[in-house]
Design a protein around this motif. Structure first.
Motif, short mmCIF file in Angstrom:
data_model
loop_
_atom_site.label_atom_id
_atom_site.label_comp_id
_atom_site.label_asym_id
_atom_site.label_seq_id
_atom_site.Cartn_x
_atom_site.Cartn_y
_atom_site.Cartn_z
N GLY A 1 1.64 -5.70 1.67
CA GLY A 1 2.78 -4.34 2.35
C GLY A 1 1.29 -3.12 1.78
N PRO A 2 2.02 -2.46 2.01
CA PRO A 2 1.57 -0.69 2.21
C PRO A 2 1.14 -0.35 0.94
N PRO A 3 -0.07 0.49 0.82
CA PRO A 3 -0.59 0.59 -0.05
C PRO A 3 0.44 1.48 -1.19
N GLY A 4 0.81 1.43 -2.27
CA GLY A 4 1.29 2.21 -2.94
C GLY A 4 0.63 2.79 -4.02
N ALA A 5 1.48 3.88 -5.80
CA ALA A 5 0.48 4.30 -6.30
C ALA A 5 -1.22 3.07 -6.78
N ASP A 6 -0.32 1.93 -7.26
CA ASP A 6 -0.82 1.44 -8.50
C ASP A 6 -2.02 0.42 -7.62
N PHE A 7 -2.11 0.91 -5.91
CA PHE A 7 -2.73 -0.14 -4.78
C PHE A 7 -3.94 -0.33 -5.01
N ARG A 8 -4.79 -1.12 -5.24
CA ARG A 8 -5.60 -2.04 -5.70
C ARG A 8 -6.97 -2.93 -4.77
N PRO A 9 -6.65 -2.96 -3.52
CA PRO A 9 -7.33 -3.85 -2.97
C PRO A 9 -8.69 -4.13 -3.32
N LYS A 10 -8.94 -6.00 -3.94
CA LYS A 10 -10.13 -6.16 -3.63
C LYS A 10 -11.35 -5.95 -2.80
N ALA A 11 -11.21 -5.75 -1.49
CA ALA A 11 -11.62 -4.75 -1.10
C ALA A 11 -11.25 -3.86 -0.68
N PRO A 12 -12.35 -2.63 -1.63
CA PRO A 12 -11.92 -1.51 -1.48
C PRO A 12 -11.66 -0.52 0.23
N GLY A 13 -12.35 -1.06 0.77
CA GLY A 13 -11.97 -0.75 2.33
C GLY A 13 -10.47 -1.27 2.88
N MET A 14 -10.30 -1.83 2.80
CA MET A 14 -8.48 -2.21 3.13
C MET A 14 -7.53 -0.76 2.70
N LYS A 15 -8.29 -0.07 1.83
CA LYS A 15 -7.23 0.63 1.66
C LYS A 15 -6.93 2.27 2.54
N TYR A 16 -7.57 2.28 3.20
CA TYR A 16 -8.13 3.03 3.89
C TYR A 16 -7.40 2.89 5.57
N ARG A 17 -7.00 3.91 5.74
CA ARG A 17 -6.40 4.12 7.01
C ARG A 17 -7.49 3.40 7.71
N HIS A 18 -7.91 2.05 8.61
CA HIS A 18 -8.67 1.58 9.61
C HIS A 18 -7.88 1.69 11.00
N TYR A 19 -8.89 1.38 11.87
CA TYR A 19 -8.89 0.86 13.39
C TYR A 19 -7.55 1.90 13.91
N ALA A 20 -7.51 2.96 13.05
CA ALA A 20 -6.33 3.74 13.53
C ALA A 20 -6.70 4.64 14.65
N PRO A 21 -5.59 4.90 15.77
CA PRO A 21 -6.29 5.84 16.81
C PRO A 21 -5.05 6.73 16.94
N HIS A 22 -6.02 7.85 17.85
CA HIS A 22 -5.36 8.90 17.49
C HIS A 22 -3.74 9.61 17.48
N ALA A 23 -2.65 8.47 18.55
CA ALA A 23 -1.82 8.54 18.89
C ALA A 23 -0.27 7.71 17.50
N GLU A 24 0.36 8.30 17.45
CA GLU A 24 1.25 7.49 16.28
C GLU A 24 1.71 6.59 17.01
N LEU A 25 1.28 5.44 15.92
CA LEU A 25 2.00 4.09 16.51
C LEU A 25 3.08 3.10 16.28
N THR A 26 3.91 2.85 16.43
CA THR A 26 4.59 2.16 15.80
C THR A 26 4.84 0.47 16.61
N LEU A 27 5.14 -0.20 15.00
CA LEU A 27 5.13 -1.81 15.93
C LEU A 27 6.46 -2.59 15.70
N LEU A 28 7.29 -2.42 16.95
CA LEU A 28 8.31 -3.48 16.89
C LEU A 28 8.61 -4.68 16.63
N GLU A 29 8.99 -5.24 15.75
CA GLU A 29 9.39 -6.34 15.57
C GLU A 29 10.86 -6.78 15.14
#
Ligand code: TXA
Ligand code: MG
Length: 352
Positions: A222-250
């Motif tokens: 799920g999305p990072p919450g206040a107590d979000f502590r992933p074991k791979a520290p890098g997974m907490k950053y907003r990675h892979y982000a394009p400049h645009a606002e991306l919406t994923l449709l399911e």
């Protein structure tokens, strides 16, 4: 700094002379970007804290985010780790060299400057012949994050690396486009049950087939919450982000196509630039904006292969909004959806 771009003539038939200068730069504490089968890496001597610092500076990466140490053969693992648990041994046998990273308890020779202060070390043995030979010739383990500016999509061609790293590192080895296109699977084998920290081309199904029980780091769900502590520290950053606002449709594909056409038309009407991420199967049904197929639904490896390049292309086109189809979360789809969900900053729209 002037960055040297060196083209590898034939990756299947590399001459050591082509890599000897790169190997020397690594040994002497400099930075070299190189191809791997997953994404391009930005390499430095993993045992040299000052070299690791240069990686963080070139990427603009927070220094609490640990680096993966890359090795070329099994003999190079032992000095880096305090122990090799049974699951680690089995997974290494099955998937090394390859797109799998494992987290082990670290030995004392691995500096905290490489592990972001952690007592564990992530290790990967890449299969790509350029990467593998370069590491062997360097004669040191090579710390290598993806060779992008922190926050941008990982590079899958030497041109992507050039865009982000030109002037900041000594050398870029151009071995052509990578094969897989998403970063390696990360599994923590330092605890009682192996835990998946980042999905990749060695899928959950493959891991379980080899070692039985494998847990999933809750941070993947799920999305990072206040107590979000992933074991791979890098997974907490907003990675892979394009400049645009991306919406994923399911939702059902039919409904997704219809809604994306509607949203794209609406944003174009408001004078925004719009990008659409679709597939070969649906390409003809889109009418508005910059439409890019990422590959074939029937062959998910094509989607993994093209995803980051498409996100970068939308950056180059200065798109304001991106709408993307979504994919199944099984097999390689888990890695694709993990990257897309993060690129979207967890912005998911359900349609029926
Ligand atoms: O495919 C790949 O793994 C590429 C290529 C170049 O090998 N490398 C890569 O590195 O993706 P990077 O730094 O972009 O991602 C490494 C991830 C980060 O999320 C980091 O937090 C995690 O691995 N990591 C590294 N060391 C760790 C450790 N000791 N424990 C847990 N997570 C760790
Ligand atoms: Mg990265």
């Amino acid at each position: 700094m002037q960055t040297k771009l060196v083209k590898i003539k034939d990756s299947e038939n590399i001459k050591d002379e082509e890599l000897s200068e790169a190997a020397r730069i690594l040994r002497e504490g400099g930075l070299v970007a190189f191809p791997t089968e997953t994404v391009y890496g930005l390499g430095a001597n993993a045992l040299n804290e000052d070299a690791a610092k240069k990686i963080y500076a070139a990427k603009g990466r927070p220094s609490d985010n640990p680096l993966i140490a890359h090795i070329s053969c099994m003999e190079e693992l032992e000095p880096l780790v305090a122990e090799i648990p049974e699951a680690g041994r089995k997974l290494a046998e099955a998937y090394w060299p390859g797109p799998l990273t494992m987290v082990f308890p670290k030995s004392s020779i691995v500096p905290y400057g490489t592990t972001g202060g952690l007592d564990t070390v992530a290790v990967r043995m890449p299969k790509d012949p350029v990467a593998n030979r370069l590491i062997a010739l360097a004669g040191v383990p090579v710390a290598a994050p993806s060779a992008n500016t922190s926050g941008r999509p990982s590079p899958t061609t030497a041109q992507h690396v050039w865009q982000d790293m030109e002037g900041k590192i000594e050398m870029i080895l151009d071995g052509g486009p990578v094969g897989i296109g998403v970063e390696s699977t990360i599994v923590d084998v330092s605890g009682p049950v192996p835990t998946l920290l980042r999905p990749g081309a060695v899928t959950m199904e493959m891991l379980r087939a080899t070692v039985g029980e494998v847990e999933t780091d809750p941070a993947l769900l799920g999305p990072p919450g206040a107590d979000f502590r992933p074991k791979a520290p890098g997974m907490k950053y907003r990675h892979y982000a394009p400049h645009a606002e991306l919406t994923l449709l399911e939702g059902p594909l039919e409904a997704v196509v219809g809604r994306i056409n509607f949203l794209a038309k609406e944003k174009l009407g408001q004078k925004y630039r719009v990008g659409v991420i679709c597939t070969d199967e649906t390409r003809d049904r889109y009418r508005y904006g910059e439409i890019r197929s990422v590959g074939q639904r029937a062959h998910e490896e094509t989607i993994a292969h093209n995803l980051f390049a498409v996100l970068r292309e939308f950056d180059d086109l200065d798109v304001d909004y991106i709408y993307s189809e979504s994919f199944s979360k099984d097999h390689l789809g888990q890695a694709i959806m993990n990257r897309l969900t993060k690129a979207a900053g967890y912005h998911i729209m359900k349609v029926q």
